[in-house]
Write a protein that holds these residues in place. Structure first.
Motif, PDB file in Angstrom:
ATOM      1  N   HIS A 177       0.847  -1.184   0.000  1.00 52.93           N
ATOM      2  CA  HIS A 177       0.000   0.000   0.000  1.00 52.93           C
ATOM      3  C   HIS A 177       0.890   1.243   0.000  1.00 52.93           C
ATOM      4  O   HIS A 177       1.636   1.486   0.943  1.00 52.93           O
ATOM      5  N   THR A 178       0.803   2.017  -1.070  1.00 53.51           N
ATOM      6  CA  THR A 178       1.693   3.163  -1.239  1.00 53.51           C
ATOM      7  C   THR A 178       1.492   4.232  -0.167  1.00 53.51           C
ATOM      8  O   THR A 178       2.427   4.959   0.146  1.00 53.51           O
ATOM      9  N   GLU A 179       0.291   4.312   0.402  1.00 54.58           N
ATOM     10  CA  GLU A 179       0.067   5.315   1.446  1.00 54.58           C
ATOM     11  C   GLU A 179       0.951   5.064   2.666  1.00 54.58           C
ATOM     12  O   GLU A 179       1.230   5.969   3.441  1.00 54.58           O
ATOM     13  N   PHE A 180       1.400   3.829   2.827  1.00 57.58           N
ATOM     14  CA  PHE A 180       2.220   3.460   3.974  1.00 57.58           C
ATOM     15  C   PHE A 180       3.715   3.390   3.654  1.00 57.58           C
ATOM     16  O   PHE A 180       4.513   3.112   4.546  1.00 57.58           O
ATOM     17  N   ALA A 181       4.099   3.607   2.410  1.00 55.58           N
ATOM     18  CA  ALA A 181       5.480   3.339   1.970  1.00 55.58           C
ATOM     19  C   ALA A 181       6.544   4.018   2.838  1.00 55.58           C
ATOM     20  O   ALA A 181       7.507   3.369   3.263  1.00 55.58           O
ATOM     21  N   ALA A 228      11.094  -5.452  17.286  1.00 58.19           N
ATOM     22  CA  ALA A 228       9.972  -6.371  17.087  1.00 58.19           C
ATOM     23  C   ALA A 228       8.700  -5.628  16.688  1.00 58.19           C
ATOM     24  O   ALA A 228       8.008  -6.026  15.743  1.00 58.19           O
ATOM     25  N   ILE A 229       8.378  -4.532  17.383  1.00 58.31           N
ATOM     26  CA  ILE A 229       7.145  -3.803  17.081  1.00 58.31           C
ATOM     27  C   ILE A 229       7.252  -3.099  15.730  1.00 58.31           C
ATOM     28  O   ILE A 229       6.271  -3.000  14.998  1.00 58.31           O
ATOM     29  N   CYS A 230       8.443  -2.636  15.380  1.00 58.85           N
ATOM     30  CA  CYS A 230       8.621  -1.999  14.074  1.00 58.85           C
ATOM     31  C   CYS A 230       8.371  -3.001  12.947  1.00 58.85           C
ATOM     32  O   CYS A 230       7.713  -2.675  11.954  1.00 58.85           O
ATOM     33  N   ARG A 231       8.877  -4.207  13.096  1.00 60.60           N
ATOM     34  CA  ARG A 231       8.658  -5.227  12.072  1.00 60.60           C
ATOM     35  C   ARG A 231       7.185  -5.626  11.998  1.00 60.60           C
ATOM     36  O   ARG A 231       6.649  -5.851  10.917  1.00 60.60           O
ATOM     37  N   LEU A 232       6.549  -5.687  13.146  1.00 56.38           N
ATOM     38  CA  LEU A 232       5.135  -6.018  13.176  1.00 56.38           C
ATOM     39  C   LEU A 232       4.311  -4.928  12.490  1.00 56.38           C
ATOM     40  O   LEU A 232       3.452  -5.216  11.652  1.00 56.38           O
ATOM     41  N   ALA A 233       4.586  -3.683  12.828  1.00 55.72           N
ATOM     42  CA  ALA A 233       3.867  -2.560  12.213  1.00 55.72           C
ATOM     43  C   ALA A 233       4.109  -2.526  10.707  1.00 55.72           C
ATOM     44  O   ALA A 233       3.171  -2.294   9.930  1.00 55.72           O
ATOM     45  N   SER A 234       5.331  -2.771  10.296  1.00 58.65           N
ATOM     46  CA  SER A 234       5.657  -2.798   8.869  1.00 58.65           C
ATOM     47  C   SER A 234       4.816  -3.853   8.149  1.00 58.65           C
ATOM     48  O   SER A 234       4.262  -3.595   7.079  1.00 58.65           O
ATOM     49  N   GLY A 235       4.702  -5.011   8.741  1.00 58.92           N
ATOM     50  CA  GLY A 235       3.896  -6.074   8.147  1.00 58.92           C
ATOM     51  C   GLY A 235       2.422  -5.716   8.075  1.00 58.92           C
ATOM     52  O   GLY A 235       1.761  -5.971   7.068  1.00 58.92           O
ATOM     53  N   GLY A 241      -1.922  -3.949   4.415  1.00 53.21           N
ATOM     54  CA  GLY A 241      -3.092  -3.074   4.401  1.00 53.21           C
ATOM     55  C   GLY A 241      -4.104  -3.459   5.471  1.00 53.21           C
ATOM     56  O   GLY A 241      -5.307  -3.297   5.292  1.00 53.21           O
ATOM     57  N   SER A 242      -3.618  -3.950   6.594  1.00 53.15           N
ATOM     58  CA  SER A 242      -4.492  -4.386   7.679  1.00 53.15           C
ATOM     59  C   SER A 242      -5.360  -3.244   8.193  1.00 53.15           C
ATOM     60  O   SER A 242      -4.925  -2.087   8.248  1.00 53.15           O
ATOM     61  N   VAL A 243      -6.576  -3.589   8.595  1.00 52.09           N
ATOM     62  CA  VAL A 243      -7.465  -2.588   9.179  1.00 52.09           C
ATOM     63  C   VAL A 243      -6.916  -2.094  10.523  1.00 52.09           C
ATOM     64  O   VAL A 243      -7.356  -1.064  11.029  1.00 52.09           O
ATOM     65  N   PHE A 244      -5.963  -2.825  11.081  1.00 58.47           N
ATOM     66  CA  PHE A 244      -5.368  -2.439  12.358  1.00 58.47           C
ATOM     67  C   PHE A 244      -4.042  -1.698  12.188  1.00 58.47           C
ATOM     68  O   PHE A 244      -3.380  -1.379  13.175  1.00 58.47           O
ATOM     69  N   ALA A 245      -3.635  -1.415  10.965  1.00 59.32           N
ATOM     70  CA  ALA A 245      -2.333  -0.800  10.712  1.00 59.32           C
ATOM     71  C   ALA A 245      -2.162   0.530  11.436  1.00 59.32           C
ATOM     72  O   ALA A 245      -1.122   0.761  12.065  1.00 59.32           O
ATOM     73  N   ARG A 246      -3.146   1.370  11.382  1.00 56.55           N
ATOM     74  CA  ARG A 246      -3.010   2.691  12.022  1.00 56.55           C
ATOM     75  C   ARG A 246      -2.901   2.566  13.538  1.00 56.55           C
ATOM     76  O   ARG A 246      -2.120   3.268  14.176  1.00 56.55           O
ATOM     77  N   ARG A 247      -3.662   1.672  14.129  1.00 53.52           N
ATOM     78  CA  ARG A 247      -3.562   1.463  15.574  1.00 53.52           C
ATOM     79  C   ARG A 247      -2.215   0.860  15.946  1.00 53.52           C
ATOM     80  O   ARG A 247      -1.631   1.199  16.975  1.00 53.52           O
ATOM     81  N   MET A 248      -1.709  -0.033  15.096  1.00 55.75           N
ATOM     82  CA  MET A 248      -0.393  -0.621  15.347  1.00 55.75           C
ATOM     83  C   MET A 248       0.681   0.464  15.270  1.00 55.75           C
ATOM     84  O   MET A 248       1.629   0.463  16.051  1.00 55.75           O
ATOM     85  N   CYS A 249       0.525   1.399  14.334  1.00 50.12           N
ATOM     86  CA  CYS A 249       1.488   2.498  14.216  1.00 50.12           C
ATOM     87  C   CYS A 249       1.492   3.361  15.477  1.00 50.12           C
ATOM     88  O   CYS A 249       2.548   3.839  15.899  1.00 50.12           O
ATOM     89  N   ALA A 250       0.341   3.557  16.084  1.00 48.45           N
ATOM     90  CA  ALA A 250       0.276   4.348  17.318  1.00 48.45           C
ATOM     91  C   ALA A 250       1.066   3.662  18.426  1.00 48.45           C
ATOM     92  O   ALA A 250       1.821   4.310  19.165  1.00 48.45           O
ATOM     93  N   ILE A 251       0.921   2.355  18.546  1.00 51.27           N
ATOM     94  CA  ILE A 251       1.666   1.600  19.552  1.00 51.27           C
ATOM     95  C   ILE A 251       3.157   1.614  19.222  1.00 51.27           C
ATOM     96  O   ILE A 251       4.005   1.792  20.098  1.00 51.27           O
ATOM     97  N   CYS A 252       3.472   1.452  17.944  1.00 48.38           N
ATOM     98  CA  CYS A 252       4.867   1.466  17.505  1.00 48.38           C
ATOM     99  C   CYS A 252       5.524   2.799  17.875  1.00 48.38           C
ATOM    100  O   CYS A 252       6.652   2.818  18.369  1.00 48.38           O
ATOM    101  N   ALA A 253       4.816   3.891  17.659  1.00 47.19           N
ATOM    102  CA  ALA A 253       5.363   5.212  17.992  1.00 47.19           C
ATOM    103  C   ALA A 253       5.681   5.309  19.482  1.00 47.19           C
ATOM    104  O   ALA A 253       6.719   5.860  19.875  1.00 47.19           O
ATOM    105  N   GLU A 254       4.827   4.738  20.310  1.00 50.43           N
ATOM    106  CA  GLU A 254       5.034   4.776  21.759  1.00 50.43           C
ATOM    107  C   GLU A 254       6.301   4.014  22.162  1.00 50.43           C
ATOM    108  O   GLU A 254       7.114   4.499  22.955  1.00 50.43           O
TER     109      GLU A 254
END
Length: 108
Positions: A2-6, A47-54, A59-72
């Motif tokens: 998904h290019t929006e996440f590149a 670990a969280i960075c790799r998970l968020a990247s995946g 294009g998971s529906v949880f990608a944005r929430r995972m990014c919030a946790i990753c940022a923390e």
């Protein structure tokens, strides 16, 4: 992909690599014991960075929430690494800051 996440995927991947390098380098310091928190956060962050990247790559529906946790997690790791004068810690702190910014943009 998904290019929006590149750009966020790239920041996460680079941060994970920097964290892996930092953890390994910390363990090779003359006295690694004071680096224990740094190593632990490096491992969590990678670990969280790799998970968020995946999540983003799929294009998971949880990608944005995972990014919030990753940022923390990246923020905590970057703050810890910034406390240490070693070049690998400083490079990791910078990668973490870039990832925090990218993940926060994605999570918004």
């Amino acid at each position: 992909m998904h290019t929006e996440f590149a750009s966020c995927i790239q920041a996460c991947d680079e941060c994970a690599a920097a964290c892996d390098h930092c953890a390994t380098a910390c363990l090779q310091e003359a006295d690694p014991k004071p680096m224990a928190r740094c190593v632990a956060l490096d491992i969590d962050c990678a670990a969280i960075c790799r998970l968020a990247s995946g999540y983003m790559a799929r294009g998971s529906v949880f990608a944005r929430r995972m990014c919030a946790i990753c940022a923390e997690v990246c923020e905590a790791c970057g703050a810890e690494c910034a406390k240490h004068p070693h070049g690998h810690c400083q490079a990791c702190a910078q990668a973490c800051r870039r990832c925090v910014e990218a993940c926060r943009r994605m999570a918004a």
